[in-house]
Design a protein around this motif. Structure first.
Motif, PDB file in Angstrom:
ATOM      1  N   PRO A 140       0.812  -1.220   0.000  1.00 54.01           N
ATOM      2  CA  PRO A 140       0.000   0.000   0.000  1.00 54.01           C
ATOM      3  C   PRO A 140       0.847   1.272   0.000  1.00 54.01           C
ATOM      4  O   PRO A 140       1.837   1.370   0.738  1.00 54.01           O
ATOM      5  CB  PRO A 140      -0.820  -0.112   1.286  1.00 54.01           C
ATOM      6  N   TRP A 141       0.446   2.217  -0.821  1.00 53.26           N
ATOM      7  CA  TRP A 141       1.062   3.539  -0.822  1.00 53.26           C
ATOM      8  C   TRP A 141       0.361   4.384   0.234  1.00 53.26           C
ATOM      9  O   TRP A 141      -0.861   4.293   0.415  1.00 53.26           O
ATOM     10  CB  TRP A 141       0.925   4.195  -2.196  1.00 53.26           C
ATOM     11  N   ALA A 142       1.098   5.214   0.945  1.00 50.95           N
ATOM     12  CA  ALA A 142       0.530   6.091   1.967  1.00 50.95           C
ATOM     13  C   ALA A 142       0.851   7.535   1.622  1.00 50.95           C
ATOM     14  O   ALA A 142       1.875   7.833   0.982  1.00 50.95           O
ATOM     15  CB  ALA A 142       1.094   5.747   3.342  1.00 50.95           C
ATOM     16  N   VAL A 143      -0.012   8.440   2.057  1.00 53.33           N
ATOM     17  CA  VAL A 143       0.218   9.867   1.830  1.00 53.33           C
ATOM     18  C   VAL A 143       1.570  10.279   2.402  1.00 53.33           C
ATOM     19  O   VAL A 143       2.292  11.094   1.829  1.00 53.33           O
ATOM     20  CB  VAL A 143      -0.927  10.699   2.448  1.00 53.33           C
ATOM     21  N   SER A 144       1.939   9.688   3.524  1.00 53.46           N
ATOM     22  CA  SER A 144       3.205  10.021   4.178  1.00 53.46           C
ATOM     23  C   SER A 144       4.427   9.556   3.377  1.00 53.46           C
ATOM     24  O   SER A 144       5.559   9.932   3.703  1.00 53.46           O
ATOM     25  CB  SER A 144       3.245   9.412   5.586  1.00 53.46           C
ATOM     26  N   ASP A 145       4.217   8.757   2.325  1.00 53.65           N
ATOM     27  CA  ASP A 145       5.335   8.348   1.476  1.00 53.65           C
ATOM     28  C   ASP A 145       5.857   9.500   0.623  1.00 53.65           C
ATOM     29  O   ASP A 145       6.995   9.454   0.147  1.00 53.65           O
ATOM     30  CB  ASP A 145       4.910   7.203   0.546  1.00 53.65           C
ATOM     31  N   ALA A 146       5.020  10.491   0.410  1.00 50.53           N
ATOM     32  CA  ALA A 146       5.419  11.651  -0.398  1.00 50.53           C
ATOM     33  C   ALA A 146       5.996  12.735   0.510  1.00 50.53           C
ATOM     34  O   ALA A 146       5.662  12.801   1.698  1.00 50.53           O
ATOM     35  CB  ALA A 146       4.228  12.195  -1.170  1.00 50.53           C
ATOM     36  N   PRO A 147       6.864  13.610  -0.021  1.00 49.29           N
ATOM     37  CA  PRO A 147       7.418  14.696   0.808  1.00 49.29           C
ATOM     38  C   PRO A 147       6.321  15.590   1.367  1.00 49.29           C
ATOM     39  O   PRO A 147       5.341  15.902   0.682  1.00 49.29           O
ATOM     40  CB  PRO A 147       8.301  15.465  -0.189  1.00 49.29           C
ATOM     41  N   SER A 148       6.483  16.010   2.619  1.00 48.17           N
ATOM     42  CA  SER A 148       5.466  16.801   3.305  1.00 48.17           C
ATOM     43  C   SER A 148       5.154  18.106   2.581  1.00 48.17           C
ATOM     44  O   SER A 148       3.992  18.492   2.441  1.00 48.17           O
ATOM     45  CB  SER A 148       5.924  17.111   4.736  1.00 48.17           C
ATOM     46  N   ASP A 149       6.193  18.796   2.086  1.00 48.17           N
ATOM     47  CA  ASP A 149       5.946  20.070   1.410  1.00 48.17           C
ATOM     48  C   ASP A 149       5.188  19.868   0.103  1.00 48.17           C
ATOM     49  O   ASP A 149       4.373  20.708  -0.299  1.00 48.17           O
ATOM     50  CB  ASP A 149       7.257  20.834   1.180  1.00 48.17           C
ATOM     51  N   ILE A 151       2.940  17.425  -0.429  1.00 49.57           N
ATOM     52  CA  ILE A 151       1.548  17.167  -0.034  1.00 49.57           C
ATOM     53  C   ILE A 151       0.842  18.462   0.337  1.00 49.57           C
ATOM     54  O   ILE A 151      -0.310  18.702  -0.062  1.00 49.57           O
ATOM     55  CB  ILE A 151       1.486  16.163   1.134  1.00 49.57           C
ATOM     56  N   GLN A 152       1.532  19.325   1.084  1.00 52.47           N
ATOM     57  CA  GLN A 152       0.918  20.605   1.466  1.00 52.47           C
ATOM     58  C   GLN A 152       0.570  21.430   0.234  1.00 52.47           C
ATOM     59  O   GLN A 152      -0.479  22.089   0.175  1.00 52.47           O
ATOM     60  CB  GLN A 152       1.849  21.387   2.389  1.00 52.47           C
ATOM     61  N   ALA A 153       1.418  21.402  -0.765  1.00 52.14           N
ATOM     62  CA  ALA A 153       1.139  22.123  -2.014  1.00 52.14           C
ATOM     63  C   ALA A 153      -0.070  21.523  -2.728  1.00 52.14           C
ATOM     64  O   ALA A 153      -0.908  22.256  -3.278  1.00 52.14           O
ATOM     65  CB  ALA A 153       2.365  22.096  -2.921  1.00 52.14           C
ATOM     66  N   GLN A 154      -0.157  20.196  -2.721  1.00 60.94           N
ATOM     67  CA  GLN A 154      -1.302  19.535  -3.344  1.00 60.94           C
ATOM     68  C   GLN A 154      -2.608  19.883  -2.625  1.00 60.94           C
ATOM     69  O   GLN A 154      -3.650  20.077  -3.264  1.00 60.94           O
ATOM     70  CB  GLN A 154      -1.100  18.012  -3.333  1.00 60.94           C
ATOM     71  N   LEU A 155      -2.548  19.974  -1.303  1.00 59.77           N
ATOM     72  CA  LEU A 155      -3.742  20.299  -0.523  1.00 59.77           C
ATOM     73  C   LEU A 155      -4.271  21.686  -0.862  1.00 59.77           C
ATOM     74  O   LEU A 155      -5.485  21.934  -0.775  1.00 59.77           O
ATOM     75  CB  LEU A 155      -3.457  20.212   0.981  1.00 59.77           C
ATOM     76  N   ARG A 156      -3.390  22.583  -1.257  1.00 58.39           N
ATOM     77  CA  ARG A 156      -3.833  23.935  -1.604  1.00 58.39           C
ATOM     78  C   ARG A 156      -4.624  23.967  -2.909  1.00 58.39           C
ATOM     79  O   ARG A 156      -5.261  24.976  -3.230  1.00 58.39           O
ATOM     80  CB  ARG A 156      -2.622  24.874  -1.692  1.00 58.39           C
ATOM     81  N   GLY A 157      -4.610  22.856  -3.635  1.00 54.71           N
ATOM     82  CA  GLY A 157      -5.338  22.792  -4.897  1.00 54.71           C
ATOM     83  C   GLY A 157      -6.687  22.100  -4.811  1.00 54.71           C
ATOM     84  O   GLY A 157      -7.343  21.892  -5.836  1.00 54.71           O
ATOM     85  N   ILE A 158      -7.112  21.733  -3.575  1.00 51.88           N
ATOM     86  CA  ILE A 158      -8.397  21.040  -3.426  1.00 51.88           C
ATOM     87  C   ILE A 158      -9.236  21.681  -2.332  1.00 51.88           C
ATOM     88  O   ILE A 158      -8.748  22.465  -1.518  1.00 51.88           O
ATOM     89  CB  ILE A 158      -8.200  19.538  -3.112  1.00 51.88           C
ATOM     90  N   VAL A 159     -10.506  21.326  -2.327  1.00 46.68           N
ATOM     91  CA  VAL A 159     -11.466  21.780  -1.316  1.00 46.68           C
ATOM     92  C   VAL A 159     -12.184  20.548  -0.777  1.00 46.68           C
ATOM     93  O   VAL A 159     -12.614  19.679  -1.546  1.00 46.68           O
ATOM     94  CB  VAL A 159     -12.483  22.772  -1.922  1.00 46.68           C
ATOM     95  N   GLY A 160     -12.291  20.459   0.527  1.00 46.76           N
ATOM     96  CA  GLY A 160     -12.937  19.313   1.148  1.00 46.76           C
ATOM     97  C   GLY A 160     -14.449  19.357   1.024  1.00 46.76           C
ATOM     98  O   GLY A 160     -15.058  20.429   0.894  1.00 46.76           O
TER      99      GLY A 160
END
Length: 207
Positions: A140-149, A151-160
């Motif tokens: 399984p791939w986990a979100v934590s497998d990607a660099p934190s910065d 992921i934070q950049a990706q989060l700025r491109g979405i809305v919950g």
């Protein structure tokens, strides 16, 4: 949704399982300019609220979240479905008075939709959604497998998206209106199919 009494589904555990198994849902909201629909994966928290709460996310560029919806939002989930040939009905050989139909399961979940862009809440949603769909994979791939910065950049491109469910229309149309012989024939015919969804539909036909 039109639901004849024979096809109305009220078993909440079955309804929840249908929603979990669907994978992709359609989120529909009514705006001043008309209806808007976004296909997106949603996960269900069955313990939050009387009927559960749905979570997911949309692209920040998606205009659906920018305008307050008129009334409730609607999330549509499709379960197994299958074409039913009239060749499986005993009436075909008797008088020919038979026609094709379609068997299917669908769930319409309604509630007040909330859109949010809080980074902590978004991270929780994408983590839970990812874990859900990665769980059955050998590695399984986990979100934590990607660099934190990153992921934070990706989060700025979405809305919950949060949708607490206030009412549900669920329909299980699986040949309940046919006689025992017809149901058995349809069940056998679909069970032999090479299509996974058709075999899943066969399993839901009552004897």
């Amino acid at each position: 949704m039109y639901i004849p009494p024979a096809f109305r589904e009220t078993d909440l555990p079955f309804i929840h399982e249908t929603m979990r198994a669907a994978g992709l849902a359609n989120l529909v909201t009514a705006m001043a300019d008309g209806m808007v629909c976004t296909p997106l994966p949603l996960f269900l928290n069955a313990d939050e609220g009387d009927m559960g709460t749905l979570y997911g996310h949309v692209a920040k560029a998606n205009p659906q979240w920018r305008e307050a919806p008129m009334g409730e939002a609607l999330a549509i989930f499709m379960g197994p479905d299958a074409y039913v040939t009239p060749s499986w009905y005993e009436g075909k050989s008797r008088d020919g008075k038979v026609v094709p139909t379609w068997n299917y399961v669908t769930v319409h979940a309604y509630g007040p939709v909330e859109f949010f862009d809080d980074a902590e809440r978004l991270l929780d949603v994408v983590t839970r959604l990812t874990d859900l769909h990665e769980a059955s994979r050998p590695r399984p791939w986990a979100v934590s497998d990607a660099p934190s910065d990153f992921i934070q950049a990706q989060l700025r491109g979405i809305v919950g998206v949060r949708l607490p469910i206030t009412r549900i229309d669920a329909k299980r149309k699986m040949s309940q209106n046919r006689n025992v012989e017809d149901r058995a024939n349809v069940k056998e015919g679909l069970s032999r199919s090479g299509d996974t969804r058709e075999r899943q539909a066969a399993a839901l036909i009552p004897r």
